[in-house]
Write an enzyme that holds these catalytic residues in place. Structure first.
Site, PDB file in Angstrom:
ATOM      1  N   THR A   1       0.823  -1.218   0.000  1.00 16.04           N
ATOM      2  CA  THR A   1       0.000   0.000   0.000  1.00 16.04           C
ATOM      3  C   THR A   1       0.853   1.263   0.000  1.00 16.04           C
ATOM      4  OG1 THR A   1      -0.152  -0.217   2.402  1.00 16.04           O
ATOM      5  CG2 THR A   1      -1.978  -1.090   1.102  1.00 16.04           C
TER       6      THR A   1
ATOM      7  N   HIS B   1       6.287   0.178   7.578  1.00 15.98           N
ATOM      8  CA  HIS B   1       6.363   1.040   8.759  1.00 15.98           C
ATOM      9  C   HIS B   1       6.443   0.156  10.004  1.00 15.98           C
ATOM     10  CE1 HIS B   1       2.092   0.107   9.269  1.00 15.98           C
ATOM     11  NE2 HIS B   1       1.863   0.569   8.037  1.00 15.98           N
TER      12      HIS B   1
ATOM     13  N   HIS C   1       4.480  -2.993  10.630  1.00 11.43           N
ATOM     14  CA  HIS C   1       4.837  -4.253   9.965  1.00 11.43           C
ATOM     15  C   HIS C   1       5.915  -5.028  10.728  1.00 11.43           C
ATOM     16  CE1 HIS C   1       3.324  -1.956   6.335  1.00 11.43           C
ATOM     17  NE2 HIS C   1       2.704  -3.100   6.176  1.00 11.43           N
TER      18      HIS C   1
ATOM     19  N   LYS D   1     -10.788  -3.540   9.283  1.00 12.60           N
ATOM     20  CA  LYS D   1     -10.969  -2.172   8.781  1.00 12.60           C
ATOM     21  C   LYS D   1     -12.455  -1.873   8.652  1.00 12.60           C
ATOM     22  CE  LYS D   1      -6.663  -2.486   6.160  1.00 12.60           C
ATOM     23  NZ  LYS D   1      -6.377  -3.883   6.491  1.00 12.60           N
TER      24      LYS D   1
ATOM     25  N   ARG E   1     -10.448  -0.021   1.205  1.00 18.63           N
ATOM     26  CA  ARG E   1      -9.178   0.594   0.851  1.00 18.63           C
ATOM     27  C   ARG E   1      -9.245   1.190  -0.547  1.00 18.63           C
ATOM     28  NH1 ARG E   1      -4.702  -3.649   1.187  1.00 18.63           N
ATOM     29  NH2 ARG E   1      -4.879  -3.165   3.388  1.00 18.63           N
TER      30      ARG E   1
ATOM     31  N   GLN F   1      -6.797 -14.644  -0.922  1.00 21.67           N
ATOM     32  CA  GLN F   1      -5.708 -14.955   0.002  1.00 21.67           C
ATOM     33  C   GLN F   1      -5.644 -16.454   0.248  1.00 21.67           C
ATOM     34  OE1 GLN F   1      -5.240 -12.368   3.423  1.00 21.67           O
ATOM     35  NE2 GLN F   1      -4.278 -13.990   4.612  1.00 21.67           N
TER      36      GLN F   1
ATOM     37  N   ASP G   1      -5.699 -10.506  13.293  1.00 18.91           N
ATOM     38  CA  ASP G   1      -6.820 -10.076  12.456  1.00 18.91           C
ATOM     39  C   ASP G   1      -6.869 -10.840  11.137  1.00 18.91           C
ATOM     40  OD1 ASP G   1      -4.456  -8.862  11.587  1.00 18.91           O
ATOM     41  OD2 ASP G   1      -5.497  -7.109  10.783  1.00 18.91           O
TER      42      ASP G   1
ATOM     43  N   LYS H   1      -2.998   4.032  19.231  1.00 19.12           N
ATOM     44  CA  LYS H   1      -2.554   3.066  18.233  1.00 19.12           C
ATOM     45  C   LYS H   1      -1.039   2.982  18.169  1.00 19.12           C
ATOM     46  CE  LYS H   1      -3.497   1.611  13.489  1.00 19.12           C
ATOM     47  NZ  LYS H   1      -4.219   1.907  12.251  1.00 19.12           N
TER      48      LYS H   1
ATOM     49  N   LYS I   1       1.896   5.048  15.569  1.00 19.27           N
ATOM     50  CA  LYS I   1       1.441   6.361  15.124  1.00 19.27           C
ATOM     51  C   LYS I   1       1.974   7.443  16.064  1.00 19.27           C
ATOM     52  CE  LYS I   1      -1.375   5.227  11.670  1.00 19.27           C
ATOM     53  NZ  LYS I   1      -1.258   5.738  10.303  1.00 19.27           N
ATOM     54  N   THR I   2       2.353   8.570  15.479  1.00 14.75           N
ATOM     55  CA  THR I   2       2.740   9.739  16.256  1.00 14.75           C
ATOM     56  C   THR I   2       1.879  10.906  15.792  1.00 14.75           C
ATOM     57  OG1 THR I   2       4.425  10.495  14.678  1.00 14.75           O
ATOM     58  CG2 THR I   2       5.126   8.892  16.349  1.00 14.75           C
TER      59      THR I   2
END
Length: 428
Positions: A39, A44, A47, A81, A85, A174, A195, A230, A233-234
């Protein structure tokens, strides 16, 4: 060979596992895979749990496969989600794949022989498959009832946005990935976040129904921060593994600023330190929490493996420069991009270089040419109390004059109010 499942277990990573999985892995080298959706052109920190899972899998003597979803990246996965997406073009996906391959190569040993890692792209087996072939060879083996029973599908159907047919089919796609790797690469295990459990077991079910085969599944716990926010995340967004998107300094600071509760979990998940090493570090940390021994050990380990020793050294020197007794010599080694990265989010001001050449007294510089202080009076009061520094030197008098000779790198002046309040002045 070492016990891969036990490694995940003591590190607090293990969530779910199909019966017989641990026993199968303990029989000898086994091939297994994890899928990554392209994506973006960088992975990040979100992962990293799955990257670490593959690292432990390989270190245990097994053969890891990293599947990059060149085909599925153009579809999207509904798991966990609430919205569909955005679909990507083939060119976007190819660009993202190139970046991901480069990053995964830093963590896994890609070799031909033995248990060397292998990267595969599901577009290789989906690109020539038409709809009729798919529904004949795959769709007929999995009932709609089975697909509707999945929690990820139920949540979307009960939500306001609904679920498109495209995403409804994702678990079949998948599932076929698993079947294809099982059939052609002898991949017996699929791993992923908790998930992904529903999608993974669809694969094992397809293998059973289509070829009467046996496959296995393992999922890891989803990482959450102790304060409920989360992970990964910042305020400025995701923490990327690409140094162009998130500088090594900011990457290092992300881990260094973790809470004690989070660090005690994360040092097990994101480092390769042994249980004995971690327990020893925890004892040291608990004896002197203010030294942040655990945070430093975590930040140093993951920064080196994601970037390099040199990047870690720069990150530490940057931290010392800003928050310790770092020397100005270090600042001279930085280019403009690095300077702006360090001071991102810090109040910044611009001043005329010509005006500065004539000299400006401290109180005027701090209260009129900038708004570090609301008034000259307050600036003078704080200076007299020893609370203001310019270029790491305390300003002794409000009447002290500063000029172009004080510019760092011929362009910058760093103002510090108190211990942690920084301001960057740029002369143009």
């Amino acid at each position: 060979m070492t016990n891969f499942v036990e490694e995940l277990r003591w590190r607090g990573m293990l969530q779910d596992m199909m019966p017989g999985t641990e026993e199968k892995l303990n029989e000898g080298m086994t091939s297994g895979y994890i899928g990554f959706d392209p994506t973006a052109d960088s992975l990040h920190v979100g992962h990293l749990t799955q990257i670490m899972t593959l690292i432990h899998f390989q270190r245990a003597g097994h053969k890891p496969y990293a599947l990059v979803g060149g085909a599925t990246g153009m579809v999207g996965d509904p798991s966990g989600k609430s919205d569909e997406r955005n679909l990507q073009t083939e060119a976007m996906v190819e660009h993202n794949l190139a970046g991901m391959k480069k990053q995964l190569s830093k963590f896994l040993k890609f070799e031909e022989a033995g248990n060397g890692a292998v990267m595969v792209n599901n577009n290789d087996w989906f690109k020539d498959m038409n709809l009729f072939t798919f529904i004949r060879d795959v769709g007929k083996h999995i009932t709609v009832n089975y697909m509707m029973a999945k929690d990820s599908v139920k949540r979307r159907l009960e939500g306001d946005s609904g679920l498109s047919f495209t995403e409804f089919c994702y678990q079949l796609i998948q599932g076929f990935d698993f079947y294809y790797l099982w059939k052609h690469h002898n991949c017996l295990v699929q791993m992923g976040g908790s998930d992904q459990w529903g999608n993974i077991v669809t694969g094992t079910e397809l293998i059973r129904r289509k070829d009467a085969g046996t496959a296995f599944a393992i999922t890891t716990q989803l990482i959450k921060k102790a304060d409920g926010t989360k992970f990964g995340k910042t305020e400025s967004g995701a923490v990327w593994l690409d140094p162009e998107k998130t500088s090594p300094y900011k990457f290092y600071q992300f881990w260094l600023n973790a809470s004690d509760d989070d660090t005690k979990k994360w040092i097990r998940i994101f480092t390769l330190k042994t249980q004995a090493e971690i327990e020893a570090l925890e004892k040291e940390h608990d004896a002197a929490p203010h030294l942040r021994i655990l945070q430093k050990a975590l930040a140093e380990d993951i920064t080196v493996r994601t970037h390099s020793e040199e990047a870690l050294e720069t990150a530490i020197k940057t931290s010392e420069f800003l928050f310790g007794n770092g020397a100005l010599d270090f600042f001279a080694t930085l280019n403009d991009t690095q300077v702006l990265e360090i001071f991102e989010g810090v109040p910044q001001y611009t001043i005329s270089k010509v005006e500065l050449e004539g000299g400006i007294d401290a109180s005027t510089l701090l209260a009129e040419k900038t708004s570090v202080f609301p008034s000259k009076g307050e600036a003078k009061k704080t200076i007299q109390g020893g609370g203001v520094s310019l270029n790491k030197e305390k300003i002794k008098e409000a009447s002290a004059v500063f000029n172009a000779e004080h510019l760092l790198n011929g362009k910058y002046i760093i103002i510090q109010k108190g211990k942690k309040n920084y301001f960057l002045l740029t002369a143009e």
